[in-house]
Scaffold this active site. Structure first.
Site: not given
Length: 390
Positions: A114-116, A118
């Site tokens: 998921f947002s890792i 980013k």
């Protein structure tokens, strides 16, 4: 009478029960978070040539140890169960000292971060900056002229990197009528997507009246735009950049993947899947000042900037000040204010780096809800306690 399949015995439901409607909900996410490519179109990220994984490090001796968390004291085993953990990878001084997997996650499987994602995409930006091909202070329109008239029309790359774009958008994960639901349809993460792709969606967004740069606002579209920016700067697609610029020099042992929209635009904000150990290798590279296998993968100056710079004032005005009271956010990495730093993803994904103890911890999970603030505090307490134990 038909006997249950091995799949049903392992997960408690049939493979056919998992759909684009429910793949992020429990219990289906215990399987889907390891198999996103069966549900959302995904591009391959090649493993490092010739790399092979080392033997797992036994973590069982610590499962009965107790840790003090914000919510109380419990054993490590109980906390892993309560927090819907799927996998744990722990490094100390550059060596793997602990691996743990839930019964439904085989060793070596990849898992969506998921947002890792980013934080990983920002590393690509840092590498390109070091090569002189990417300018964090440039206007967005220098790379994406079509951003003129959108929320990004007068923003800079730095605003995107540090989540300080004054963007009129809410991260409403559970609202099916929100702009966020439209966003997920554009990324093919939700059913019902029409002709609108990810880039078209991003460039339709409008800005808030206040200036850019003053408030940390966690908005995932900024990071998908960063993926487009690094593609425009490099002339290569995001999965190619990951394979060439990060996976290969890192010595990543497993293939990665990233979800894409119908035009092949990468979901840089949340679509990367990789093994827990390969994610830990990213954290160790950061701990080593951007070095992996004796090679400077990302400039040391970029790592230092990422882990020490950023606006405390913007952070305190923003969305997550409750998590790290003295924290900062720089280049899509979180600083705890205590010397450690991390990447965080919804549903319980964590990459925690503590330079003082030379420890890197990866925890991948299938939490039933996207966000659980009390559990986030418990996770931070858990990582800090575990770093002292190993």
């Amino acid at each position: 009478m038909t006997s249950p399949t091995q799949f049903e015995e392992k997960f408690g439901f049939r493979r056919g029960d998992v759909t684009l409607v429910n793949w992020r909900t429990a219990p289906f996410n215990r399987w889907s978070f390891q198999n996103v490519g069966e549900l959302v179109p995904s591009a391959r990220i090649g493993a490092s040539a010739g790399a092979s994984e080392t033997t797992g490090a036994d973590f069982s001796g610590l499962l009965g140890e107790t840790v003090s968390l914000s919510s109380g004291t419990e054993t490590i085993a109980a906390f892993l169960d309560r927090s819907s953990a799927d996998a744990l990878a722990v490094m100390k001084g550059g060596r793997f000292v602990g691996d743990w997997f839930a019964p439904h996650m085989p060793s070596g499987n990849r898992h969506i971060a998921f947002s890792i994602s980013k934080s990983l995409t920002a590393i690509l930006a840092g590498i390109l900056e070091g090569e002189g091909r990417f300018d964090p202070e440039a206007p967005i329109t220098a790379y994406v002229p079509g951003a003129t008239g959108s929320a990004y029309g007068d923003a800079t790359v730095r605003h995107v990197l540090d989540m300080t774009v004054s963007l009129d958008f809410e991260e409403a994960y559970l609202d099916p009528e929100s702009a966020f639901a439209r966003y997920r349809r554009a990324t093919l993460w939700n059913p019902g997507g029409g002709d609108e792709g990810l880039e078209e969606f991003l460039l339709s967004l409008k800005r808030r009246p206040e200036p850019h740069g003053e408030v940390f606002r966690y908005r995932s579209p900024n990071s998908d735009l960063l993926g487009i920016l690094v593609e425009r700067a490099s002339g290569k697609r995001v999965p190619e950049l990951f394979s060439e610029k990060l996976w290969a020099p890192l010595g990543a042992c497993g293939e990665g993947a990233i979800t894409v929209d119908r035009a092949g635009t990468a979901r840089a904000a949340g679509g990367v899947s990789l093994t827990p150990r390969d994610l830990a290798r990213v954290g160790e590279m950061m701990r080593q000042g951007g070095v992996a296998n004796g090679r400077q993968v990302v400039p040391e100056a970029w790592v230092r900037d990422t882990t020490t710079a950023g606006s405390l004032e913007a952070w305190k005005r923003g969305d997550f000040a409750h998590l790290f009271a003295e924290g900062r956010y720089r280049n899509k990495w979180y600083q705890s204010g205590k010397g450690s730093y991390c990447g965080i993803g919804i549903h319980g994904q964590w990459l925690f780096v503590d330079p003082a103890s030379e420890v890197v911890i990866v925890k991948m999970s299938s939490q039933p809800t996207p966000v659980d603030d009390p559990l986030d505090h418990d996770n931070v307490d858990f990582f800090e306690a575990l770093a002292k134990m190993v």
